[in-house]
Motif scaffolding. Structure first.
Motif, PDB file in Angstrom:
ATOM      1  N   ARG A  59       3.860   5.949  -5.380  1.00 49.66           N
ATOM      2  CA  ARG A  59       4.064   6.003  -6.840  1.00 49.66           C
ATOM      3  C   ARG A  59       3.303   6.412  -7.434  1.00 49.66           C
ATOM      4  O   ARG A  59       2.529   6.640  -8.706  1.00 49.66           O
ATOM      5  N   GLY A  60       1.581   6.814  -6.939  1.00 46.29           N
ATOM      6  CA  GLY A  60       0.431   7.144  -6.615  1.00 46.29           C
ATOM      7  C   GLY A  60      -0.348   6.466  -7.410  1.00 46.29           C
ATOM      8  O   GLY A  60      -1.400   7.260  -8.837  1.00 46.29           O
ATOM      9  N   ARG A  61       0.222   5.191  -7.116  1.00 46.20           N
ATOM     10  CA  ARG A  61      -1.181   4.227  -8.394  1.00 46.20           C
ATOM     11  C   ARG A  61      -2.292   3.580  -7.012  1.00 46.20           C
ATOM     12  O   ARG A  61      -3.054   2.436  -7.461  1.00 46.20           O
ATOM     13  N   LEU A  62      -2.355   3.955  -5.926  1.00 43.57           N
ATOM     14  CA  LEU A  62      -3.141   3.268  -5.076  1.00 43.57           C
ATOM     15  C   LEU A  62      -4.766   3.960  -5.092  1.00 43.57           C
ATOM     16  O   LEU A  62      -4.663   5.273  -5.183  1.00 43.57           O
ATOM     17  N   ASP A 108       0.711  -0.779   0.240  1.00 37.81           N
ATOM     18  CA  ASP A 108       0.157  -0.274  -0.188  1.00 37.81           C
ATOM     19  C   ASP A 108       0.976   1.680  -0.164  1.00 37.81           C
ATOM     20  O   ASP A 108       0.172   2.223  -0.836  1.00 37.81           O
ATOM     21  N   ARG A 109       2.055   0.926   0.698  1.00 43.34           N
ATOM     22  CA  ARG A 109       2.750   2.867   0.615  1.00 43.34           C
ATOM     23  C   ARG A 109       3.474   2.896   0.109  1.00 43.34           C
ATOM     24  O   ARG A 109       3.773   4.155  -0.514  1.00 43.34           O
ATOM     25  N   VAL A 110       3.869   1.280  -0.559  1.00 44.92           N
ATOM     26  CA  VAL A 110       4.759   2.184  -2.240  1.00 44.92           C
ATOM     27  C   VAL A 110       3.813   2.105  -3.174  1.00 44.92           C
ATOM     28  O   VAL A 110       4.046   3.258  -4.314  1.00 44.92           O
TER      29      VAL A 110
END
Length: 197
Positions: free
Chosen positions: A189-192, A183-185
């Protein structure tokens, strides 16, 4: 492609290597396991923010990480000779029936090519009794794609080994930590989005 240097990691937590705003160190559980873990991490993984061996080292009180393949630093194979040591790897040979469970488990940390190369270049690894895990489900979330059906992140593999050796209840916090890191990664990356949660 060059590997990251400490200068590239400015603005990142020195513990989990995530951006400081997304640091998860305060949420890392402290887990006592009967099994001790020795992670042999490929040198090229050491500064990757997606490296999950780092999480295992933070969470497990009985986990140590050694570097393999660093220029000018030969690997000390004597660390593999301790009695009761097994290897966590899909191709490792299972122990004879009736063998006591491992006291220490060696885990190879790297992408699939790096892990395979370590296994081939260190014959001492191939002499260890092996523990193999079933492949992860196809729908399992991934930060990196593996060309091998048994490929999984290091902390995920350690969680699987803990589940087999000590029970799913003991392993559950490690699985949760792996999901939190994903979730944090992805957030970094702006993809969650809502579909990923």
């Amino acid at each position: 492609m060059r590997s990251r240097t400490p200068a590239d990691l400015a603005g990142r937590c020195p513990g989990c290597y995530l951006p400081t705003a997304l640091c998860l160190c305060a949420e890392v559980p402290q887990l006592e396991t009967r099994t001790r873990f020795l992670v042999i991490r490929h040198n090229k993984e050491a500064n990757k923010s997606t490296n999950t061996a780092r999480l295992a080292g933070l969470a497990l009180t009985q986990c140590s990480i050694l570097t393999y393949g660093a220029p000018g630093q030969p690997f000390d194979i004597s660390v593999l000779s301790e009695p009761g040591t097994w290897l966590l790897f899909p191709d490792a040979q299972p122990p004879p029936p009736g063998t006591p469970p491992p006291e220490r488990l060696v885990v190879l940390d790297g992408n699939w090519t790096q892990a395979r190369r370590m296994y081939q270049r260190l014959p001492e690894l191939r002499r260890l009794p092996g523990l193999a895990l079933p492949p992860p489900p196809p729908e399992a979330r991934r930060l990196r794609r593996s060309p091998h059906p048994y490929g999984m992140s290091t902390v995920e593999a350690i969680a699987g080994a803990v589940s087999v050796l000590e029970g799913e209840e003991v392993a559950r916090p490690l699985y949760a930590l792996h999901e939190l890191m994903i979730d944090r990664v992805l957030t970094a990356r702006g993809r969650l989005d809502d579909d990923d949660e």
